[in-house]
Scaffold this motif. Structure first.
Motif, PDB file in Angstrom:
ATOM      1  N   THR A 213      -1.447  -5.348  -0.536  1.00  0.00           N
ATOM      2  CA  THR A 213      -2.192  -4.493  -1.468  1.00  0.00           C
ATOM      3  C   THR A 213      -1.283  -3.365  -1.971  1.00  0.00           C
ATOM      4  O   THR A 213      -1.299  -3.015  -3.151  1.00  0.00           O
ATOM      5  N   GLN A 214      -0.479  -2.819  -1.057  1.00  0.00           N
ATOM      6  CA  GLN A 214       0.504  -1.807  -1.452  1.00  0.00           C
ATOM      7  C   GLN A 214       1.486  -2.372  -2.468  1.00  0.00           C
ATOM      8  O   GLN A 214       1.818  -1.719  -3.460  1.00  0.00           O
ATOM      9  N   ALA A 215       1.935  -3.596  -2.199  1.00  0.00           N
ATOM     10  CA  ALA A 215       2.917  -4.226  -3.087  1.00  0.00           C
ATOM     11  C   ALA A 215       2.336  -4.470  -4.483  1.00  0.00           C
ATOM     12  O   ALA A 215       3.064  -4.619  -5.448  1.00  0.00           O
ATOM     13  N   MET A 216       0.991  -4.519  -4.581  1.00  0.00           N
ATOM     14  CA  MET A 216       0.363  -4.711  -5.897  1.00  0.00           C
ATOM     15  C   MET A 216       0.289  -3.398  -6.667  1.00  0.00           C
ATOM     16  O   MET A 216      -0.208  -3.367  -7.786  1.00  0.00           O
ATOM     17  N   GLY A 217       0.714  -2.307  -6.033  1.00  0.00           N
ATOM     18  CA  GLY A 217       0.675  -1.018  -6.727  1.00  0.00           C
ATOM     19  C   GLY A 217      -0.616  -0.261  -6.506  1.00  0.00           C
ATOM     20  O   GLY A 217      -1.000   0.571  -7.317  1.00  0.00           O
ATOM     21  N   ALA A 218      -1.311  -0.538  -5.388  1.00  0.00           N
ATOM     22  CA  ALA A 218      -2.561   0.173  -5.112  1.00  0.00           C
ATOM     23  C   ALA A 218      -2.265   1.554  -4.538  1.00  0.00           C
ATOM     24  O   ALA A 218      -1.278   1.727  -3.835  1.00  0.00           O
ATOM     25  N   ASN A 219      -3.130   2.534  -4.839  1.00  0.00           N
ATOM     26  CA  ASN A 219      -3.003   3.831  -4.174  1.00  0.00           C
ATOM     27  C   ASN A 219      -3.851   3.818  -2.909  1.00  0.00           C
ATOM     28  O   ASN A 219      -4.541   2.834  -2.630  1.00  0.00           O
TER      29      ASN A 219
ATOM     30  N   GLN B  27      -7.518   3.034  -3.281  1.00  0.00           N
ATOM     31  CA  GLN B  27      -7.763   1.618  -3.591  1.00  0.00           C
ATOM     32  C   GLN B  27      -7.533   0.732  -2.369  1.00  0.00           C
ATOM     33  O   GLN B  27      -8.225  -0.265  -2.186  1.00  0.00           O
TER      34      GLN B  27
ATOM     35  N   GLY C 211     -10.701  -1.083  -1.590  1.00  0.00           N
ATOM     36  CA  GLY C 211     -10.510  -2.431  -2.121  1.00  0.00           C
ATOM     37  C   GLY C 211     -10.151  -3.446  -1.057  1.00  0.00           C
ATOM     38  O   GLY C 211     -10.467  -4.627  -1.180  1.00  0.00           O
TER      39      GLY C 211
ATOM     40  N   LEU D  70       8.756  -1.176  -0.467  1.00  0.00           N
ATOM     41  CA  LEU D  70       7.862  -1.162   0.688  1.00  0.00           C
ATOM     42  C   LEU D  70       8.630  -0.542   1.849  1.00  0.00           C
ATOM     43  O   LEU D  70       8.049   0.019   2.773  1.00  0.00           O
TER      44      LEU D  70
ATOM     45  N   ARG E 298       3.917   3.034  -8.389  1.00  0.00           N
ATOM     46  CA  ARG E 298       2.800   2.094  -8.444  1.00  0.00           C
ATOM     47  C   ARG E 298       2.863   1.247  -9.713  1.00  0.00           C
ATOM     48  O   ARG E 298       2.614   0.045  -9.681  1.00  0.00           O
TER      49      ARG E 298
ATOM     50  N   ARG F 162       5.560  -1.327  -9.206  1.00  0.00           N
ATOM     51  CA  ARG F 162       5.192  -2.399  -8.271  1.00  0.00           C
ATOM     52  C   ARG F 162       4.323  -3.463  -8.937  1.00  0.00           C
ATOM     53  O   ARG F 162       4.333  -4.624  -8.537  1.00  0.00           O
TER      54      ARG F 162
ATOM     55  N   PHE G  78      -7.657  -9.364  -8.241  1.00  0.00           N
ATOM     56  CA  PHE G  78      -7.513  -8.098  -7.529  1.00  0.00           C
ATOM     57  C   PHE G  78      -6.410  -7.185  -8.079  1.00  0.00           C
ATOM     58  O   PHE G  78      -6.677  -6.017  -8.399  1.00  0.00           O
TER      59      PHE G  78
END
Lengths: 221, 335
Positions: free
Chosen positions: A127-133, A136, A140, B54, B78, B81, B105
C-alpha cells in the motif's frame, strides 16, 4: 414452576435485563469509539511501524496497562468522582457507564493492537508502494484487513462488559447484577439469583454466536 | 532511466551499522528488463526497495528520469511512487477486497481518477491479465498464478513507467512461472515499461532479462548483457548461478572430462549460427573426429544459443579451430 420461583418478579427481571442491555450497549459503543483510535495509535507508534514513536508508545501503553491492571471492582469505586463530574450521578444505568468504558476501552485498545499486528506487513508495504499516505494506509488497508480480528475483539469486549456491568450492581449500577445482589444475595432469594445468572449466560451465548457469525462473514482468507 | 550513484545502505542493528548494500553505481535504461540475481541476503531486496524509496539510502544519489528522488518531500514521493508499480513474491493482495477492488485500489488512493475512468481501466487490465471472469472473486479463491496476475494488473493501474518485481515468481510452480514471465515480457514489449526484476533463479533472468547484475554480499560483482553474463560468466558467484540453472554438478563434470580423449573444447554459438550444420562441415574438412561430452541448445530471451563441450581426436586440429573461429563461434580450450 411458579412454586419453585416464588420470589421472581418477572416485570422486575424484564426491566433489569433491559438496563443490562443498555449498559452493555452504550459502554460497548464508547469503548469501541475510544479504544479503536488508542489501539491504532498503539500499533502505529510501536517498534518498526509507520509512526514509530517510542515515547508516545511507552506513555499510551503505560496508561492502558494501569487501567487494565486495576481490578474492575476497584475501578468502579475510583471512578465515582469522575462519573459524578461527567454525568451528575454515580448511580443507576447512566452512572455505571463511565467506569464500564474506563474498563472496556483499554481492554479493546489492546485487542485492536494485536489484531492489527496480524495484518501481513507485506500488505502495508504494498500500500505504501502505491503512494498511500498514513491515513489511507489505516483506513484503506489496515482496518479492512483486520476487520475479522476487530469484530472478534468487539465480541470479547462485549462479553467482558456483561460481567463488568453485573459487577457494577455493587455500587448501585442497576441491571441484572444489581438484582442478583439485592435480592439473590442480600435477601437469600436463590431463585432470583439463578434466573439472573441464567439470563446472563444466555446473553453471553447470544453475543458470542453473533460475533462468531460476523467474523466468519467478514473473513475472506 | 534509473541511475544509482554511489548508493549505499546500512541498517542499525543493536546500535551497530550493518551494511546491506555496499556503495553501488549502476544505470538501468528506459524500456529494458533488468535482472538482479543473488542469493538471499545478497542485498537485492534492499536494492529494489531503494528505487521506490521503501528503503532510504544511507548515502548516494538515486536519479530516476532525471530527478534525484532522495530529495523528494512526502507529497512528491507519494506522487512518484504512483508511477512505479511493484509486485511481490507473496502477492500482498488485500484479502478483504475483490479482484477488481484490488486493481482499482491504487487508482482510488491517487484520488485523481473518476469512477468511470477507474471502471474502464480495471476492465482493460482484467482483460490484459486474462482474469475478466474472476473480477468478483476474493484473492483466497484464486491460484498462485492468478494472484500474481492480479498483482501485475494492480501494479499497472496508474500507468507506471517502471515495474519492480520482488521475487515475483519464486512462490510459483515452473509452469505458472513461465506464464507470468511471458506476461511480463509482453507488458515490457507492448507498453515499453522498464522492468527491474530480482530473483535467485538464473533461469528467470535467461527467459526475460536484457541485462543482469549479479549480487553477492551487498555488492554487484558482475553486470552486463544477459547473453554475455550467462554464456561467459566471470565471477565465481555468477558461475554458481549459471551451473545451478543448468543442473550441472561441477565435480561430476570434471570427472567426465577426465575420461575423454584428445583436446576438449567448449563452443558457444549465438543467434543464427546456432542452427547451422557447422560441426559436420568442420569434421569433414579437417578430418577430426569429435564426440559431444555435454551440451545445451536453448534461448536467452529471444536469442537462440548453443553451448557444446566436445572432445576432438585426429585430423588437422588447427584447421578445425580456424574454421570454427571463422564461423563466429566462440571457442574455449578446456584441455
Amino acid at each position: 414452576m411458579d412454586a419453585l420461583l416464588t420470589n421472581v418478579d418477572w416485570t422486575e427481571i424484564g426491566w433489569a435485563s433491559w438496563d443490562t442491555l443498555v449498559m452493555v450497549g452504550l459502554s460497548l459503543l464508547f469503548s469501541v469509539l475510544l479504544g479503536l483510535p488508542i489501539g491504532v495509535m498503539l500499533f502505529l507508534t510501536s517498534k518498526r511501524q509507520l509512526l514509530e514513536q517510542p515515547v508516545v508508545y511507552a506513555v499510551l501503553s503505560f496508561v492502558v496497562n494501569v487501567l487494565r491492571s486495576v481490578p474492575f471492582i476497584i475501578l468502579l469505586i475510583v471512578m465515582i468522582p469522575v462519573t459524578v463530574m461527567l454525568i451528575g450521578t454515580s448511580l443507576g444505568v447512566a452512572g455505571a457507564i463511565p467506569p464500564l468504558v474506563a474498563g472496556g476501552a483499554p481492554f479493546f485498545a489492546r485487542l485492536v493492537e494485536t489484531s492489527l499486528r496480524e495484518v501481513d506487513r507485506g500488505i502495508i508495504e504494498a500500500t505504501q508502494a502505491m503512494g498511500a499516505n498514513v491515513r489511507q494506509i489505516i483506513f484503506g488497508a489496515l482496518l479492512p484487513e483486520a476487520l475479522p480480528g476487530l469484530i472478534a475483539g468487539i465480541t470479547v469486549t462485549a462479553i467482558t462488559l456483561v460481567s463488568y456491568a453485573a459487577m457494577s450492581g455493587v455500587i448501585g449500577g442497576g441491571g441484572l447484577g444489581d438484582l442478583a445482589i439485592r435480592f439473590g444475595y442480600q435477601r437469600f432469594q436463590t431463585d432470583v439469583m439463578i434466573i439472573t445468572v441464567a439470563l446472563l449466560v444466555i446473553f453471553v451465548q447470544i453475543l458470542q454466536m453473533v460475533g462468531d457469525r460476523l467474523v466468519l462473514y467478514f473473513s475472506r482468507r | 532511466m534509473i541511475q544509482f550513484e554511489d548508493v549505499h545502505k546500512a541498517y542499525q542493528v543493536a546500535g551497530r551499522a550493518v551494511p546491506a548494500l555496499q556503495p553501488t553505481s549502476l544505470t538501468i535504461h528506459a524500456g529494458e528488463v533488468f535482472g538482479i540475481v543473488g542469493h538471499s541476503g545478497a542485498g537485492k531486496s534492499t536494492l529494489v526497495r531503494l528505487i521506490n524509496l521503501l528503503e532510504r539510502p544511507t548515502g548516494g544519489r538515486i536519479i530516476i528520469n532525471g530527478e534525484d528522488v532522495t530529495g523528494f518531500d512526502a507529497d512528491d514521493l507519494r506522487a512518484f511512487r504512483r508511477k512505479v508499480g511493484m509486485i511481490f513474491q507473496h502477492f500482498n493482495l488485500l484479502s478483504s477486497k475483490t479482484v477488481e477492488d484490488n486493481i482499482a485500489f491504487p487508482m482510488k488512493l491517487a484520488g485523481v481518477y473518476s469512477r468511470a475512468e477507474i471502471r474502464s481501466r480495471v476492465d482493460e487490465l482484467l482483460a490484459r491479465v486474462g482474469l475478466t471472469d474472476h473480477a468478483h472473486k476474493y484473492p483466497a479463491q484464486l491460484s498462485g498464478g492468478q494472484k500474481q496476475r492480479v498483482g501485475i494488473a494492480r501494479a499497472l493501474a496508474c500507468r507506471p513507467s517502471i515495474l519492480l518485481c520482488d521475487e515475483a515468481t519464486s512462490a510459483l510452480d515452473p509452469q505458472t512461472t513461465q506464464s507470468v514471465l511471458r506476461l511480463l515480457a509482453e507488458i515490457n514489449r507492448e507498453l515499453g515499461l522498464t522492468i527491474v526484476l530480482i530473483t535467485h533463479e538464473m533461469d528467470v533472468v535467461r527467459r526475460v532479462c536484457d541485462r543482469v547484475a549479479v549480487m553477492d554480499a551487498g555488492k554487484v560483482v558482475e553486470m552486463g548483457a544477459v547473453t554475455d553474463v550467462f554464456l561467459h560468466p566471470q565471477h565465481p558467484t555468477t558461475r554458481d548461478f549459471v551451473f545451478e540453472s543448468e543442473n550441472i554438478d561441477r565435480e561430476e563434470r570434471q570427472q567426465d572430462l577426465a575420461h575423454a580423449e584428445g583436446r576438449i573444447l567448449r563452443l558457444t554459438f549465438r543467434g543464427e549460427s546456432t542452427y547451422k550444420p557447422l560441426l559436420g562441415q568442420v569434421a569433414r574438412d579437417s578430418g577430426v573426429d569429435f564426440s559431444i561430452l555435454s551440451g545445451r541448445i536453448d534461448h536467452i530471451k529471444e536469442t537462440p544459443y548453443g553451448q557444446l563441450t566436445l572432445s576432438l581426436v585426429g585430423g588437422d586440429l588447427a584447421r578445425a579451430m580456424q574454421a570454427l573461429d571463422a564461423a563466429d563461434v566462440h571457442v574455449e580450450v578446456l584441455r
